[in-house]
Write an enzyme that holds these catalytic residues in place. Structure first.
Site, short mmCIF file in Angstrom:
data_model
loop_
_atom_site.label_atom_id
_atom_site.label_comp_id
_atom_site.label_asym_id
_atom_site.label_seq_id
_atom_site.Cartn_x
_atom_site.Cartn_y
_atom_site.Cartn_z
N THR A 117 -54.39 46.71 -15.99
CA THR A 117 -54.04 46.04 -17.25
C THR A 117 -52.82 45.18 -16.98
O THR A 117 -52.13 45.35 -15.98
CB THR A 117 -53.63 47.04 -18.34
OG1 THR A 117 -52.36 47.61 -18.00
CG2 THR A 117 -54.67 48.12 -18.54
N ASP A 118 -52.51 44.28 -17.90
CA ASP A 118 -51.23 43.61 -17.80
C ASP A 118 -50.16 44.55 -18.37
O ASP A 118 -50.45 45.63 -18.90
CB ASP A 118 -51.25 42.25 -18.51
CG ASP A 118 -50.13 41.32 -17.99
OD1 ASP A 118 -49.23 41.82 -17.29
OD2 ASP A 118 -50.15 40.13 -18.30
N TRP A 119 -48.92 44.11 -18.30
CA TRP A 119 -47.76 44.93 -18.63
C TRP A 119 -47.86 45.55 -20.04
O TRP A 119 -47.89 44.84 -21.03
CB TRP A 119 -46.50 44.06 -18.53
CG TRP A 119 -45.23 44.80 -18.72
CD1 TRP A 119 -44.67 45.18 -19.91
CD2 TRP A 119 -44.35 45.28 -17.70
NE1 TRP A 119 -43.50 45.85 -19.69
CE2 TRP A 119 -43.28 45.93 -18.33
CE3 TRP A 119 -44.37 45.22 -16.29
CZ2 TRP A 119 -42.22 46.51 -17.63
CZ3 TRP A 119 -43.32 45.80 -15.61
CH2 TRP A 119 -42.26 46.44 -16.27
#
Ligand code: BGC
Length: 736
Positions: free
Chosen positions: A257-259
């Site tokens: 996932t992104d941050w």
């Protein structure tokens, strides 16, 4: 190397807790080492943002002290060089590199970056970005390969091959990461992470192709996007992650996932009530590794133990992760070895010089360039906020924009600013260089036409404390620059933006140069001294008045360590500029979007107060020679374009031959033209070459409303030439 059933065996011995930990990526820059050690003992799958001895310690704990001794992987944003390490080679930004249209160069730079990352021990870079920057208000425009799907796909695939090499277990190979999946750059209004108002048909047509090329190039990891697609966050988007990515593209690596996007499902995008629901949704939707949302760990264990989430989702994710770890041969080599002594070594720096040279784009030249002795230039005024500002030259994602704890924040040598580059060459030619700062790149403000209109909240400029000043107080600096210029024969003015105007959280509503930069140009132009304007920026800015007032304009985006040297070499004619724009420049901000491959309208796409043409179009770029195109042919059987290019000038040069296709009649609307191929060709003065470019079947295909991609028979216009502009292109029409 352990055998493949080793992984199934390992998974069968893992507890739910160990599987949840394997799915987690812990940001050491946020949690600190004490907490990171605890996670390492639990057998966490990955860490990010940690270097040096801390990283080595965490690697050792995972591989030796966790129950199953599964090695961990370290990720970092080495997006234009291993830039979070202060000693590393810093290359031009992705956007600047895209100006080269040079796949071999991009691959070479990626290979060097991988070597430097691996020499630090790290196995994974979160690069390349394959988002399209079709709205330059978007803060992350600098991180992309520009606005076009074909160019992004070609350069992205080259970059992935450079990072990953032949075999992921090689000492200098690191994992690439195709990000951000998908259509992130299309966020409404250019506002980072907002919803994307497009259909799945458009996603397939416009945004999927570069990611498909990434999968075909064997990319090992994908990252999801912050945004949402038609209301469904990408982290919760099963259709995108399982349907498009796994089933259709056949991706077999792992998805991160992104941050903190799992948290965002709750507190920002509000599609999940709590962490339990969010962790369930994230796992079911097809995310394998969760970046930075540490709450995922407990929540997902809870959901599996309560029977709300089938454990097979965890098994599947862990299998994806462990398979890549196996391909890295982590059980035998928990950290990469790289090539000791290679970080920032001479041959890597030479490649950064080469890359900077190829990223320079000459946009206007009324004959003032190149500067030669014969032109009676004795004294040059170098002026402007970006003439001697290495931070602006580097742009985003370096050690001083995204510090990893313990890293020095001051720019480290070697680097060459424009001022320094000009001085180096001028010294040899007996030309005197004088320098004046002019004005600051004020972060938020742009000049509104009169000094009274400058609001009271005016921010202080960022450059350094000695120059800390409110914008309206900058008139004395501008006057000082003008006085200095009056005594010179030529002005080299470097303006643009600064790194705090680019990247996440830094979208812009106004693309005119900020602060007093336009006022500076206006004042200098009244002196009637030849003026070369160099734009050091993270994106296309609105340069309409500035171009008119300048005798020459050079676009240098963020050129990395040697961006300044390359600009000076172009000015003095030591290199023949060969860069081509990977993105269009608007005439005014309200003209955005202005990308070249739009669908045809029937009111001519014109505003009553602005032309439909961009200021500079995709593919444009001048040089100190010029090229003529002739004899365009298309072989229907082999789908190969052939065209003859002649260098009609007096200098050797490199021309980028561009091929575009237009589907004349199709059952759904298609773009006025789409880039379908390109080839760089080196030509001596007077030399002609016939260039052959084979087109992919996809160049003739359309995506139908039912989301299938088909080739419809009929007429196609094939264009070849110097840029995307009609007047630069030859055309043949064929029936296929
Ligand atoms: C960015 C990613 C980046 C990640 C890790 C996020 O905020 O969107 O592109 O890779 O942080 O630093």
């Amino acid at each position: 190397m352990p055998k493949k059933n080793f992984i199934d065996d390992l998974i069968s011995r893992m507890t739910v807790e160990e599987k949840a930990a394997q799915m987690l990526q812990v940001p050491v820059s946020v949690v600190g080492m004490d907490e990171a050690r605890k996670w390492a003992r639990l057998g966490v799958g990955s860490f990010l943002n940690v270097l040096g001895e801390d990283m080595e310690e965490l690697a050792r704990i995972c591989a030796e002290e966790s129950r199953l001794k599964i090695p961990t992987i370290f990720g970092i944003d080495a997006v234009h060089g291993h830039c979070l390490n202060k000693d590393a080679t810093i290359f031009p930004s992705q956007l600047a590199m895209a100006c080269s249209w040079n796949k071999d160069l991009v691959r070479k730079i990626a290979k060097i970056t991988a070597t430097e990352v691996a020499t630090e021990g790290i196995q994974w870079t979160f690069s390349p970005i394959l988002c399209l920057a079709r709205d330059p208000r978007w803060g992350r425009t600098n991180e992309t390969f520009g606005e076009d799907k074909f160019l992004s796909g070609e350069l992205g695939a080259a970059m992935i091959k450079g990072y990953q090499g032949e075999d992921l277990s090689d000492d200098t190979a690191v994992l690439a990461c195709a990000k951000h999946f998908i259509a992130y750059g299309e966020a409404t209004g250019g506002r980072d992470s907002y919803d994307t108002e497009i259909t799945m048909r458009k996603v397939r047509d416009e945004f999927l192709p570069p990611f498909k090329k990434a999968v075909d190039a064997g990319v090992a990891t994908f990252m999801t996007a912050y945004g949402s697609l038609d209301g469904v966050p990408l982290t919760a988007n099963e259709k995108a992650l399982r349907g498009l990515l796994r089933e259709e593209l056949g991706f077999d690596g792992f998805v991160v996932t992104d941050w903190d996007t799992v948290n965002a499902l709750i507190n920002r995008q509000k599609v999940c009530a709590d962490h339990k629901e969010a962790s369930r949704v994230a796992a079911k939707s097809g995310n394998d590794m969760i970046m930075a949302t540490l709450e995922f760990y407990k929540a997902v264990i809870d959901q599996v133990k309560k029977g709300k989430l089938d454990e097979s989702y965890l098994d599947e994710a862990v299998k994806h992760i462990l398979t890549i770890k196996l391909r890295l041969n982590l059980w035998e080599k928990p950290l990469k070895k790289g090539i000791p002594g290679s970080i920032g070594c001479r041959s890597h720096l030479n490649a950064a010089v080469e890359a900077a040279r190829e990223s320079v784009v000459l946009l206007k030249n009324n004959g003032v360039l190149p500067v030669r002795k014969g032109k009676k230039i004795r004294r040059i005024a170098v002026i402007g906020p970006n003439a001697d500002d290495i931070r602006a030259q580097y742009g985003d994602w370096t050690y001083f924009t995204h510090p990893v704890p313990g890293i020095e924040k001051e720019p480290q040598r070697p680097y060459v600013t424009i001022l320094e580059g000009m001085r180096d060459i001028a010294d040899h030619k007996g030309i005197e260089i004088r320098y004046s700062y002019g004005c600051s790149v004020n972060r938020r403000e742009y000049y509104k036409g009169n000094f009274e209109s400058i609001p009271a909240f005016m921010e202080q400029c960022y450059i350094d404390n000695s120059r800390k000043t409110d914008t309206y107080k900058e008139m004395p600096f501008i006057n000082e620059a003008a006085s200095l210029a009056r005594e010179c024969d030529l002005i080299v003015l470097a303006i643009g933006d600064n790194y705090n105007q680019a990247g996440e959280y830094n979208d812009r509503a106004e693309l005119r140069p900020s602060g007093m930069q336009e006022a500076l140009v206006r004042v200098l132009s009244t002196l009637h001294i030849p003026m070369i304007t160099v734009v050091v920026a993270s994106k296309p800015l609105v340069l309409t008045d500035i171009v008119e007032k300048s005798d020459a304009v050079i676009c240098a985006f963020n050129g990395g360590m040697f961006g300044g040297q390359a600009v000076a070499e172009a000015i003095f004619g030591k290199i023949n500029p060969q860069g081509r724009l990977p993105i269009s420049f608007p005439v005014v901000t309200g003209q955005v979007p202005v990308y070249y491959n739009q669908l045809p309208g029937w009111h001519e796409g014109r505003y009553v107060d602005c032309t439909e043409e961009p200021l500079f179009a995709f593919g444009e770029g001048l040089s100190y020679t010029w090229y003529e195109y002739s004899d365009l042919k298309f072989n229907k059987r082999t789908k190969t374009v052939s065209v003859t290019v002649t260098n009609n000038g007096k200098r050797r040069g490199v021309e980028t031959v561009q091929v575009y296709v237009n589907d004349v009649v199709s059952s759904v609307m298609t773009a006025v033209k789409n880039l379908a191929g390109f080839e760089r060709v080196e030509l001596d003065a007077g030399e002609s070459k016939t260039v052959k470019i084979k087109l992919e079947d996809e160049a003739f295909s359309v995506v139908l409303p039912d989301e299938t991609r088909v080739i419809e028979p009929g007429q196609f216009e094939i264009f070849a030439g110097h840029s995307s502009k009609d007047e630069d292109l030859l055309k043949v029409t064929v029936t296929l």
